[in-house]
Design a protein around this motif. Structure first.
Motif, PDB file in Angstrom:
ATOM      1  N   UNK A 145      -2.012   1.306  -0.821  1.00  0.00           N
ATOM      2  CA  UNK A 145      -1.810   0.585   0.433  1.00  0.00           C
ATOM      3  C   UNK A 145      -1.988  -0.918   0.305  1.00  0.00           C
ATOM      4  N   UNK A 146      -2.258  -1.413  -0.893  1.00  0.00           N
ATOM      5  CA  UNK A 146      -2.379  -2.847  -1.105  1.00  0.00           C
ATOM      6  C   UNK A 146      -3.579  -3.465  -0.411  1.00  0.00           C
ATOM      7  N   UNK A 147      -4.684  -2.718  -0.341  1.00  0.00           N
ATOM      8  CA  UNK A 147      -5.891  -3.191   0.338  1.00  0.00           C
ATOM      9  C   UNK A 147      -6.849  -3.809  -0.676  1.00  0.00           C
ATOM     10  N   UNK A 148      -7.408  -4.970  -0.341  1.00  0.00           N
ATOM     11  CA  UNK A 148      -8.385  -5.624  -1.216  1.00  0.00           C
ATOM     12  C   UNK A 148      -9.817  -5.248  -0.849  1.00  0.00           C
ATOM     13  N   UNK A 149     -10.121  -5.261   0.448  1.00  0.00           N
ATOM     14  CA  UNK A 149     -11.461  -4.960   0.932  1.00  0.00           C
ATOM     15  C   UNK A 149     -11.370  -4.082   2.168  1.00  0.00           C
ATOM     16  N   UNK A 150     -12.333  -3.179   2.328  1.00  0.00           N
ATOM     17  CA  UNK A 150     -12.392  -2.354   3.532  1.00  0.00           C
ATOM     18  C   UNK A 150     -13.788  -2.460   4.121  1.00  0.00           C
ATOM     19  N   UNK A 151     -13.869  -2.437   5.438  1.00  0.00           N
ATOM     20  CA  UNK A 151     -15.159  -2.412   6.131  1.00  0.00           C
ATOM     21  C   UNK A 151     -15.170  -1.123   6.932  1.00  0.00           C
TER      22      UNK A 151
END
Length: 294
Positions: A139-145
């Motif tokens: 999904x091309x995500x760098x950071x998740x909270x």
């Protein structure tokens, strides 16, 4: 068998000529001669079996088929330009994709984001509000909270926000509580629940309330429904103090009962270990941790 597709150079020549309605201006944009543009378009018309332009003396006009084709190609070229710009920016490390819950984005992250942008104007932060469990690479995500207990397999998880939950309401509703309200006073008011519907039970037990049914009241499973319902004066909602720091200080929202209840659940910063190799990711993480401490 693959479907026929004209050459990209022919499509570019047609799109430019249709946009300018001029072979000369199209040629100037594409750094070729007007004759080359005209030849590309004639070959394209022959391949498609339709006329794309009405050629008049010192004028160029699109046919009906040409106008339809141009509208579609404009969209296609715009998408290609945007995709190219995005991947080029990502290669430079200037695009940062962050996913978090809608509540965290609304109450905590977005109100503070201008401070990060002031420090790092070169980094384009893109926030996706979602409760879904995402695949970082796919999904091309760098950071998740994420809200939970932490400890995600194969990922680094750092505790961010874990302050107390307190009941809040509008000033108008707070005035109806009387001079010395006790937690049991809430029996006469509506409790508003969000997706974490068991939090009210925990707070009432900690407050020693015995006359309040923790299960009653509407449940808002998505977005900021519980907060919006509370702001509309429909009842009391449980919120984290840090989420409403500004509203509480300004008196827009009231916390009539000082007791706060900590939960084992908290908001965590989650990311693959290799993510911090990108300077933009490392910079955003440092900023988040400094904001939590401030």
């Amino acid at each position: 068998m693959s479907e026929f597709l004209p050459s990209l150079s022919a499509l570019r020549a047609f799109e430019a000529a249709a946009r300018h309605l001029s072979m000369t201006l199209a040629a100037k944009e594409l750094h070729v001669t007007p004759g080359a543009v005209s030849l590309q378009i004639r070959d394209l018309e022959a391949q498609l079996g339709v006329r794309l332009f009405e050629r008049k003396t010192r004028a160029l006009a699109l046919t009906v088929e040409g106008a339809d084709y141009f509208a579609t190609l404009q969209t296609a070229f715009r998408l290609m330009r945007e995709a190219t710009a995005a991947i080029a920016a990502r290669a430079r490390g200037s695009v940062l994709n962050v996913t978090c819950t809608a509540g965290f984005a609304t109450y905590w992250l977005v109100p503070r984001l201008a401070r990060f942008e002031e420090i790092h104007p070169e980094i384009d932060v893109r926030i996706s509000a979602s409760h879904r469990v995402l695949d970082f690479k796919r999904d091309g995500i760098d950071l998740a909270i994420r809200h939970g207990l932490g400890g995600y397999d194969g990922l680094v998880s750092e505790r961010l926000v874990d302050d107390e939950l307190v009941p809040v309401c509008t000033p108008r509703l707070a005035a109806q509580l009387g001079d010395h309200p006790s937690p049991d006073t809430l029996a006469g008011f509506q409790l508003i629940h969000d997706v974490y519907r068991h939090d009210w039970k925990l707070w009432l037990e900690a407050a020693g309330a015995t006359k309040v049914d923790a299960s009653r009241g509407p449940i808002f499973m998505h977005g900021n429904g519980a907060y919006e319902a509370m702001k509309a004066g429909l009842g009391f909602a449980l919120m984290r103090r840090s989420f409403l720091k500004k509203e509480l200080a300004e008196g827009a929202v009231v916390a009539p009962f000082p007791l706060g209840v900590a939960s084992r659940l908290a908001f965590h910063l989650v990311y693959p270990g290799a993510a911090l190799e990108r300077p933009a990711v490392a910079a955003f993480r440092r900023w988040l941790l400094s904001e939590v401490k401030s």
